[in-house]
Scaffold this motif. Structure first.
Motif, PDB file in Angstrom:
ATOM      1  N   THR A 166     -51.209 -42.792 -14.879  1.00  0.00           N
ATOM      2  CA  THR A 166     -50.965 -44.108 -14.288  1.00  0.00           C
ATOM      3  C   THR A 166     -52.253 -44.703 -13.741  1.00  0.00           C
TER       4      THR A 166
ATOM      5  N   ILE B  42     -46.365 -46.200 -19.770  1.00  0.00           N
ATOM      6  CA  ILE B  42     -46.722 -46.571 -18.405  1.00  0.00           C
ATOM      7  C   ILE B  42     -47.476 -47.902 -18.415  1.00  0.00           C
TER       8      ILE B  42
ATOM      9  N   LEU C 275     -46.038 -46.112  -7.017  1.00  0.00           N
ATOM     10  CA  LEU C 275     -45.762 -45.227  -8.140  1.00  0.00           C
ATOM     11  C   LEU C 275     -44.816 -44.119  -7.693  1.00  0.00           C
TER      12      LEU C 275
END
Length: 347
Positions: free
Chosen positions: A138, A102, A119
């Motif tokens: 994330t 990520i 996202l």
């Protein structure tokens, strides 16, 4: 500048025990996958599971591995490339586990001038061990390495009409030339305690059919409710008879109660009750992976036929289906132009 970050599960770099072991270590040491204290996870994962599982898993990966690489990675990359053709925004692909990180995907977006990220966890349903861990990881990477970035998260899209239509039409295509007696919706399994942990009310989820039918804020994070909603909506869209459709849960670990009914038990039950022609769909994933290609498409076929079934059809996930690409493009472009994410109506 706005951009899109797609995140899927991930994969080892090769179908060898050497590469599978670090991948499994990262995956199973995730506190949202095995939600035990870290000292206990260390014992379970590094002291027990990783002593034998990598060799077994490597053999399973070898059975489904493509010449180009991991099916999950390749299919996710194909989807990403198609999506890029439908939007003016930069689009990057990352994985929750494995070397395709990520952090690397966020850096790719930053290098293109992106400071406002959408996202998109590539999971239709909310679960601690899939959707939630992608969001948490994330945001951790963003705050640590890209503090000036803004991140907006797409909610679970399990019942959005656009998604249901794309999924239903793909199932219809998969059923062409296959006369089925029964369709089994087999979803990824999770421990029952994950359902209770995800209940913000701390009292709504009772693990029976009554709570799923009573509107509650708990449904926004209840995996069990959401997967049954998906089944019912697809069934309605395709006009499928109740008696020819059921749902089950695959992939469980011993020792704890997991969501039931179990898929392998259903293969045996359905065959013994006279089902000869079975179609199976795995809507917990949008991309085919080890769990769908080996556990369901291969092992499931063997289990069903050994129990007396005669014809078995595994219907692929949405993968890089053009209609599915168009749905995602519609959602991300709407966010780009309006800043809104009208993906899932709240109960």
């Amino acid at each position: 500048m706005k951009g899109v970050l797609l995140v899927n599960l991930g994969s080892p770099d090769s179908p060898t025990a050497k590469d599978v072991k670090p991948y499994l270590d990262e995956f199973l040491m995730d506190e949202r996958v095995i939600d035990a204290p870290k000292w206990l996870r260390n014992i379970l994962v590094r002291g027990i599971i990783l002593q034998t599982r990598p060799k077994k898993s490597a053999k399973a990966y070898a059975k489904i591995w493509w010449d180009e690489g991991s099916p999950l990675i390749i299919l996710s990359e194909r989807f990403t490339e198609k999506l890029k053709k439908h939007t003016k925004m930069p689009v990057a692909l990352g994985m929750r586990y494995g070397s395709m990180s990520i952090k690397g995907a966020l850096k790719e977006l930053e290098d293109q001038g992106v400071d406002d990220v959408l996202l998109v966890p590539l999971y239709p349903h909310y679960a601690m061990s899939s959707y939630e861990t992608v969001v948490v990881k994330t945001l951790e990477d963003q705050q640590k390495h890209f503090p000036k970035m803004k991140v907006t998260t797409m909610p679970a899209f399990y019942k959005h009409p656009d998604y249901i239509k794309a999924l239903s039409e793909s199932i219809k295509d998969g059923l062409q030339d296959f006369e089925y007696d029964h369709i089994l919706f087999s979803y990824h399994g999770i421990p029952e305690r994950h359902i209770r942990k995800s209940d913000p009310t701390r009292f709504h989820c009772k693990m029976d059919d009554t709570c799923c039918k009573i509107n509650s804020v708990a449904h926004n994070t209840c995996y069990r409710h959401q997967v049954y909603d998906t089944t019912e909506l697809v069934k309605a869209y395709l006009g499928l008879p109740d008696e020819q459709v059921s749902s089950s849960f695959q992939s469980r670990l011993a020792g704890d109660p997991w969501l039931k009914p179990y898929t392998d038990y259903e293969f045996e039950r359905l065959a013994k009750e006279g089902v000869k022609r079975l179609a199976v769909i795995t809507p917990a994933f949008v991309s085919d992976c080890l769990e769908t290609l080996e556990e369901i498409a291969m092992e499931g076929k063997e289990e069903f036929e050994e129990a007396g079934g005669e014809h078995y059809k595994h219907i692929p996930c949405l993968n890089d289906n053009d209609a599915w690409v168009s749905v995602m493009a519609k959602w991300v472009n709407n966010w780009e132009h309006t800043g809104k994410l009208d993906v899932v109506p709240v109960d």
